[in-house]
Design an enzyme around this catalytic site. Structure first.
Site, mmCIF file in Angstrom:
data_model
loop_
_atom_site.group_PDB
_atom_site.id
_atom_site.type_symbol
_atom_site.label_atom_id
_atom_site.label_comp_id
_atom_site.label_asym_id
_atom_site.label_seq_id
_atom_site.Cartn_x
_atom_site.Cartn_y
_atom_site.Cartn_z
ATOM 1 C CB CYS A 23 2.236 10.266 1.380
ATOM 2 S SG CYS A 23 0.143 11.231 1.279
ATOM 3 C CG ASN A 74 6.965 3.607 4.143
ATOM 4 O OD1 ASN A 74 6.250 4.159 4.673
ATOM 5 N ND2 ASN A 74 6.602 3.510 2.780
ATOM 6 N NE ARG A 127 -1.316 2.296 3.116
ATOM 7 C CZ ARG A 127 -0.734 3.546 3.892
ATOM 8 N NH1 ARG A 127 -0.610 4.363 2.894
ATOM 9 N NH2 ARG A 127 -0.329 3.471 4.904
ATOM 10 C CG ASP A 128 3.209 4.803 3.261
ATOM 11 O OD1 ASP A 128 3.975 4.766 2.152
ATOM 12 O OD2 ASP A 128 3.812 4.906 4.451
HETATM 13 N N1 COA Z 1 -13.652 4.991 -3.364
HETATM 14 C C1 COA Z 1 -13.790 5.311 -4.809
HETATM 15 N N2 COA Z 1 -14.011 6.606 -5.341
HETATM 16 C C2 COA Z 1 -14.148 7.579 -4.389
HETATM 17 C C3 COA Z 1 -14.188 7.161 -2.703
HETATM 18 C C4 COA Z 1 -13.758 5.621 -2.751
HETATM 19 N N3 COA Z 1 -13.898 5.921 -1.101
HETATM 20 N N4 COA Z 1 -14.692 8.174 -2.109
HETATM 21 C C5 COA Z 1 -14.762 9.668 -2.886
HETATM 22 N N5 COA Z 1 -14.696 8.422 -4.487
HETATM 23 C C6 COA Z 1 -15.106 9.288 -5.525
HETATM 24 C C7 COA Z 1 -16.440 10.364 -5.700
HETATM 25 O O1 COA Z 1 -17.366 9.625 -6.269
HETATM 26 C C8 COA Z 1 -16.119 11.707 -6.605
HETATM 27 O O2 COA Z 1 -15.992 10.960 -7.877
HETATM 28 P P1 COA Z 1 -15.977 11.654 -9.101
HETATM 29 O O3 COA Z 1 -15.565 13.171 -9.280
HETATM 30 O O4 COA Z 1 -16.430 10.877 -10.210
HETATM 31 O O5 COA Z 1 -17.607 11.856 -8.735
HETATM 32 C C9 COA Z 1 -14.438 11.736 -5.879
HETATM 33 O O6 COA Z 1 -13.779 10.556 -5.544
HETATM 34 C C10 COA Z 1 -14.084 13.141 -5.808
HETATM 35 O O7 COA Z 1 -15.250 12.663 -4.010
HETATM 36 P P2 COA Z 1 -15.672 13.934 -2.964
HETATM 37 O O8 COA Z 1 -16.234 13.102 -2.262
HETATM 38 O O9 COA Z 1 -15.533 14.570 -3.462
HETATM 39 O O10 COA Z 1 -14.378 13.072 -2.478
HETATM 40 P P3 COA Z 1 -13.076 14.501 -1.661
HETATM 41 O O11 COA Z 1 -12.122 14.785 -4.026
HETATM 42 O O12 COA Z 1 -12.855 15.852 -1.448
HETATM 43 O O13 COA Z 1 -12.016 12.770 -1.759
HETATM 44 C C11 COA Z 1 -10.794 12.195 -0.957
HETATM 45 C C12 COA Z 1 -12.104 12.892 -1.059
HETATM 46 C C13 COA Z 1 -10.664 11.260 0.417
HETATM 47 C C14 COA Z 1 -12.149 10.469 -1.729
HETATM 48 C C15 COA Z 1 -9.684 11.958 -1.464
HETATM 49 O O14 COA Z 1 -9.001 12.683 -0.603
HETATM 50 C C16 COA Z 1 -8.706 10.859 -1.548
HETATM 51 O O15 COA Z 1 -9.343 9.261 -1.458
HETATM 52 N N6 COA Z 1 -8.051 10.513 -0.764
HETATM 53 C C17 COA Z 1 -7.176 9.370 -0.575
HETATM 54 C C18 COA Z 1 -5.671 10.032 0.061
HETATM 55 C C19 COA Z 1 -4.501 8.819 -0.218
HETATM 56 O O16 COA Z 1 -4.869 7.713 0.083
HETATM 57 N N7 COA Z 1 -3.444 9.547 0.015
HETATM 58 C C20 COA Z 1 -2.294 7.990 0.588
HETATM 59 C C21 COA Z 1 -2.351 8.007 2.177
HETATM 60 S S1 COA Z 1 -1.413 8.754 3.251
HETATM 61 ZN ZN ZN Z 2 5.191 5.527 5.295
#
Ligand code: COA
Ligand code: ZN
Length: 312
Positions: A244, A253, A18-19
């Site tokens: 990240c 890591n 994952r990471d």
């Molecule tokens: N799985 C799949 N798609 C998802 C989802 C999920 N868990 N959560 C939201 N989405 C989709 C929405 O359906 C939307 O899709 P669209 O643009 O086609 O309509 C889009 O993502 C944006 O969703 P929204 O609710 O507006 O959220 P956002 O744009 O503010 O994003 C997160 C919020 C949390 C979903 C997003 O920032 C994210 O997934 N971040 C993860 C970052 C990460 O993993 N970092 C590394 C780990 S440290």
């Molecule tokens: Zn890490």
């Protein structure tokens, strides 16, 4: 004297799939990810964070989470947690037959805003129903407090600030808190401070895990400090991969092979085989088309009976 020595046992929580992979621009096939996870389980690793049910726009590399989990053979005694940011992610995880999740927030609003588009408070509000539902399903639940040692946007983080966020996550029902040194700026004294303040806030050390990045070479020193403070769970990624996308400057890591060598040589049990961990590390380095640059990846292990390097 009849006292028996407490077991010197450590949990290694592998985050490579994952990471380690989330920030790699080289597209990695689902088949290679599956092979990698199998090699990690073959190596004796018992907690392997497999993928993320996050937005595929945020993390394109892990957009195959459904396909991966559909094809992943589950092994008895091995936990395969996945990252879940919201209820949408929880629903996807449930459909995929998951039984362990990790939610993730941070010690600073600046970081959570970049990473998940929420403030810390908003993230806690989003996690509450997710963790409640996961609890009803009997799942194992972990919560990350990223940037617990320092933030790429706002600088130094006071340990009490990280602990306050952790305490609120514990109140939402998680089994484990993981303090993340997302950009690898932490030093041993900070580890001790977080552990102690955490215990003061009612977070038993057995519920505290630590996630170090070796960006500035302090990861194993931080592990040593954690061990002294009573911590028994550490994250690492075979091959030292990872970072990240929302944490500029976050190099790899802590490498699992470096951690395993260190624990073996110090007499800690953990169940993983260094030779097999090195196989997995070489495999994933090959997939990424990169040399294995970790310390133990290059030097191998060491057999104290003969003085020879091992596993090379
Ligand atoms: N799985 C799949 N798609 C998802 C989802 C999920 N868990 N959560 C939201 N989405 C989709 C929405 O359906 C939307 O899709 P669209 O643009 O086609 O309509 C889009 O993502 C944006 O969703 P929204 O609710 O507006 O959220 P956002 O744009 O503010 O994003 C997160 C919020 C949390 C979903 C997003 O920032 C994210 O997934 N971040 C993860 C970052 C990460 O993993 N970092 C590394 C780990 S440290
Ligand atoms: Zn890490």
């Amino acid at each position: 004297m009849t006292a028996t020595a407490a077991p010197r046992r450590v949990r290694i929580y592998e985050v490579g799939p994952r990471d380690g992979l989330q920030n790699e621009s080289t597209p990695i096939s689902t088949a290679d990810k599956l092979r990698y996870i199998e090699l990690l389980a073959d190596a004796g690793l018992r907690e392997i964070e497999a993928t993320s049910f996050v937005s595929p726009k945020a993390i394109p590399q892990l957009a195959d989470a459904e396909q991966l989990l559909a094809a992943l053979p589950r092994r008895d005694g091995v936990r395969y947690p996945v990252l879940v940011p919201n209820e949408r992610g929880l629903a996807r995880a449930e459909a995929a037959g998951v039984d362990a999740i990790a939610v993730f927030t941070a010690a600073t609003d600046a970081f959570t805003s970049h990473n998940i588009g929420m403030t810390i408070a908003e993230s806690l509000a989003a996690f509450a129903p997710v963790l409640a539902r996961a609890g009803e399903l009997g799942w194992w639940r972990r919560a990350y407090v990223s940037t617990a040692f320092g933030c790429p946007y706002t600088g130094r983080v006071e340990p009490q600030v990280a602990v306050d966020v952790a305490r609120r996550l514990l109140d939402l029902g998680v089994e484990e808190i993981c303090f993340g040194d997302t950009i690898g700026v932490g030093v041993p004294d900070q580890v001790g401070e977080i552990v102690n303040l955490g215990q003061g806030a009612g977070i038993r050390v057995s519920r505290q895990a630590f996630h170090f990045h070796d960006t500035r070479g302090t990861a194993l020193a931080n592990v040593a400090a954690g061990l002294v403070a009573g911590v028994r769970t550490f994250d690492s990624a075979t091959g030292g991969t990872g970072g990240c996308p929302y944490a500029p400057g976050a190099a790899g890591n802590l490498a699992t092979e470096d951690l395993v060598y260190f624990l073996d040589a110090s007499g800690w049990e953990h169940g993983a085989s260094l030779d097999r961990v090195l196989e997995a590390a070489r495999f994933i380095a090959g997939v990424l088309g990169k040399p294995l640059t970790t310390k133990v990846g290059q030097a191998g292990g060491w057999d104290p009976a003969t003085g020879a390097a091992t596993g090379r």
